[in-house]
Design an enzyme around this catalytic site. Structure first.
Site, PDB file in Angstrom:
ATOM      1  N   SER A 131     -15.885 -14.810  -3.076  1.00 40.93           N
ATOM      2  CA  SER A 131     -15.552 -14.730  -1.663  1.00 40.93           C
ATOM      3  C   SER A 131     -15.988 -13.416  -1.043  1.00 40.93           C
ATOM      4  O   SER A 131     -16.126 -13.315   0.165  1.00 40.93           O
ATOM      5  CB  SER A 131     -14.036 -14.901  -1.473  1.00 40.93           C
ATOM      6  OG  SER A 131     -13.619 -16.145  -1.964  1.00 40.93           O
ATOM      7  N   VAL A 163     -23.743 -11.920  -6.946  1.00 37.05           N
ATOM      8  CA  VAL A 163     -24.355 -11.170  -8.041  1.00 37.05           C
ATOM      9  C   VAL A 163     -25.715 -11.779  -8.349  1.00 37.05           C
ATOM     10  O   VAL A 163     -25.843 -12.996  -8.480  1.00 37.05           O
ATOM     11  CB  VAL A 163     -23.470 -11.187  -9.303  1.00 37.05           C
ATOM     12  CG1 VAL A 163     -24.115 -10.356 -10.415  1.00 37.05           C
ATOM     13  CG2 VAL A 163     -22.080 -10.652  -8.993  1.00 37.05           C
ATOM     14  N   LYS A 222     -24.790  -6.455  -7.716  1.00 41.12           N
ATOM     15  CA  LYS A 222     -23.701  -7.091  -6.970  1.00 41.12           C
ATOM     16  C   LYS A 222     -23.769  -6.631  -5.518  1.00 41.12           C
ATOM     17  O   LYS A 222     -23.721  -5.442  -5.229  1.00 41.12           O
ATOM     18  CB  LYS A 222     -22.345  -6.733  -7.575  1.00 41.12           C
ATOM     19  CG  LYS A 222     -21.163  -7.387  -6.858  1.00 41.12           C
ATOM     20  CD  LYS A 222     -19.833  -6.874  -7.378  1.00 41.12           C
ATOM     21  CE  LYS A 222     -19.585  -7.267  -8.804  1.00 41.12           C
ATOM     22  NZ  LYS A 222     -18.225  -6.892  -9.263  1.00 41.12           N
ATOM     23  N   ASP A 244      -6.896  -7.054 -14.814  1.00 41.43           N
ATOM     24  CA  ASP A 244      -7.400  -8.413 -14.585  1.00 41.43           C
ATOM     25  C   ASP A 244      -8.246  -8.877 -15.764  1.00 41.43           C
ATOM     26  O   ASP A 244      -9.315  -9.449 -15.586  1.00 41.43           O
ATOM     27  CB  ASP A 244      -8.217  -8.466 -13.293  1.00 41.43           C
ATOM     28  CG  ASP A 244      -8.441  -9.900 -12.804  1.00 41.43           C
ATOM     29  OD1 ASP A 244      -7.650 -10.787 -13.195  1.00 41.43           O
ATOM     30  OD2 ASP A 244      -9.404 -10.137 -12.049  1.00 41.43           O
TER      31      ASP A 244
END
Length: 534
Positions: free
Chosen positions: A212, A216, A231, A360
């Protein structure tokens, strides 16, 4: 008593001191809290306690009530017993110094990923939010990339992986890429007949990922010819800038390289056809200072929407895909599993030694390269990471190189991560680096036993363990939060061959109480022992 994820000293907004102190990694929510009551500032521990378990339980229960749950697919066999049923106590989330929301917050990169659990942001002053953006809850609910009704995942047969698209097709499908005025200089192939034009810094080859907040690409460096991953992030929303700067600060804070952490090459800031290389803490760059201010204030500082601004992150290219793709496309191999377990624990020990909490960890964020002939893991995607800076003496600024910082005593309060890999204390919003150990335990357990589920939004098969409660599947961390005494059945499958040492280590890594888990350094030592003995 450990450090708190506490606000830093006050400074006038927009000034050099303001940026110098606040670019250490604080989110806008934390900056707002630092301008709250003096009592909260004087006692970080009491502020953290005010956001403790009693005040947080209503929100998670309300969120769960809104979710649409799915049944496991036909033939799914999951012997893990769930916690006893029954209604759960309501949990209400409260944020100090909450900012009034004036519009919906922009979406986040991936389904299932949760980011900073702060108060709602004010809408950008000069740029209206995109119409498809997810609305932030009225009570300052967690922002994420999913709809407010988080869909459950179901264990169903594997789905085929998505093929890469050529760069030309990717650009044709990406309106953001088409309207970048300086992209021809920065990242496009040299046009035919353009013999007198400057050589592009990077030439895009193919799109290899999309979220979103960015795209990449596989690319080739113009001078060296080396393959790199680029990116591209459009900085039209503070949410995007905050994620990008968090990753930039974490990777640039590393003084040494590690073979199991993705290598960061450079960051280029592009605006109005001009490209400028960015360095962390560069107070002489007005664009950089405005970028930091955009993240901290939660409003667009860099200009009007008609003036697109982009960040380009250049990193090493990993041709083997992510851990999901690699593991699920091959037959089980105990030797590969042992190698991956050692590499992952080594990477997390390296990050924690350098005061970085990833927050994460999941198979999507673990990349593979086989250039050396053997598969090498690379921990990547540091958008939600936290650099735990030390608390310096009064009158001096925090030093990120402070060797006295213990990440296992540095308390964090932003509930973020991907739900199926989140530790119980992360759901509560009061945790340390031990949350990374829990996520790593989920990944290793799922990798050994090939336990998977299907993301209901992307339809992608993901490695991850869960708990069955009737017809529902629940993240292990969430289930342990409800029932800390619940026993995990490791291994789940009777046919799985697992040594007693690995079984016990996984149970310790997944302990409901973070104090019962090994830290990253103890884990690295124990993993060496159990893999040698297995």
């Amino acid at each position: 008593m450990g450090h708190q994820e506490s606000p830093l000293a006050r400074a006038p907004a927009g000034g050099a001191a303001y940026v110098k102190r606040l670019c250490k990694g604080l989110s806008w929510r934390e900056h707002v809290e630092s301008h709250g009551s003096l009592g909260a500032q004087a006692s970080p521990a009491s502020a953290a306690a005010a956001e403790g378990s009693a005040t947080r339980r209503a929100r998670a229960a309300t969120s769960r009530a809104a979710r649409s749950r799915r049944q496991p697919g036909p033939g799914a066999d999951h012997p893990q017993a769930g916690a006893p049923g029954g209604k759960r106590a309501a949990r209400k989330w409260r944020c100090a110094g909450q900012v009034t929301i004036q519009g919906p917050a922009p979406p986040r990169p991936r389904a299932g990923r949760r980011d900073e659990a702060g108060g709602a942001r004010a809408a950008p002053l000069l740029l209206p939010p995109p119409p498809a953006a997810m609305e932030t809850g009225k009570d300052g609910a967690r922002r994420g990339t999913q709809s407010p009704e988080r869909k459950r995942r179901s264990p169903v047969p594997r789905a085929p992986s998505t093929k890469l698209r050529p760069a030309a097709a990717a650009r044709a499908m990406d309106p953001v890429a088409a309207e970048a005025p300086g992209e021809a200089f920065l990242a496009r192939r040299r046009p035919e007949g353009g013999g007198g034009s400057a050589r592009p810094r990077y030439s895009l080859l193919a799109e290899i990922g999309r979220g979103s907040y960015g795209v990449v690409y596989e690319a080739v460096a113009g001078r060296s010819g080396a393959r790199v991953a680029v990116k591209k992030i459009r900085c039209d929303a503070p949410e995007n800038v905050e994620l990008a700067l968090a990753e930039f600060w974490a990777l640039t804070s590393l003084k040494r390289r590690h073979q199991n952490v993705v290598q960061f090459e450079e960051c280029v800031l592009q605006r109005n056809g001009l490209a400028q290389r960015m360095s962390h803490g560069n107070k002489s760059s007005q664009l950089y200072l405005r970028l930091v201010e955009t993240s901290l204030k939660g409003e667009r500082i860099l200009g009007y929407a008609e003036e697109p601004c982009y960040l380009w992150f250049v990193m090493e290219f990993c041709e083997g895909g992510d851990l999901n793709q690699y593991v699920l496309s091959r037959r089980p191999d105990p030797a590969t599993n042992k190698s991956f377990m050692l590499q992952l624990t080594s990477a997390i020990a390296f990050l924690h030694k350098n005061h970085i909490v990833h927050r994460d960890l999941k198979p999507d964020n673990i990349l593979i390269t086989e250039r050396s002939g053997t598969p090498i893991l690379k921990v990547a995607d540091f958008g939600l990471s936290k650099v735990c800076a030390g608390l310096a003496p009064r009158g001096k600024e925090g030093n990120q190189d402070n060797k006295n910082v213990n990440v296992n005593k540095y308390w964090l309060s932003s509930a973020c991560g991907s739900d199926f890999y989140m530790a119980p204390e992360v759901w509560e919003g009061h945790y340390t680096a031990k949350a990374d150990i829990f996520a790593l335990g989920i990944i290793i357990w799922a990798m050994i036993e090939r336990i998977t589920f299907i993301d209901s939004e992307t339809k992608k098969e993901l490695l991850g363990t869960y708990i069955k409660q009737g017809t529902e599947i629940v993240p292990v961390g969430e289930a342990l939060l409800e029932n800390p005494k619940m026993e995990l059945h490791i291994p789940q499958k009777r046919r799985t061959s697992m040594s007693e040492g690995i079984k016990q280590l996984l149970k310790d890594m997944l302990a409901a109480n973070p104090q019962d888990r090994p830290d990253a350094f103890e884990l690295e030592t124990r993993m060496d022992q159990v893999t040698c003995a297995a």
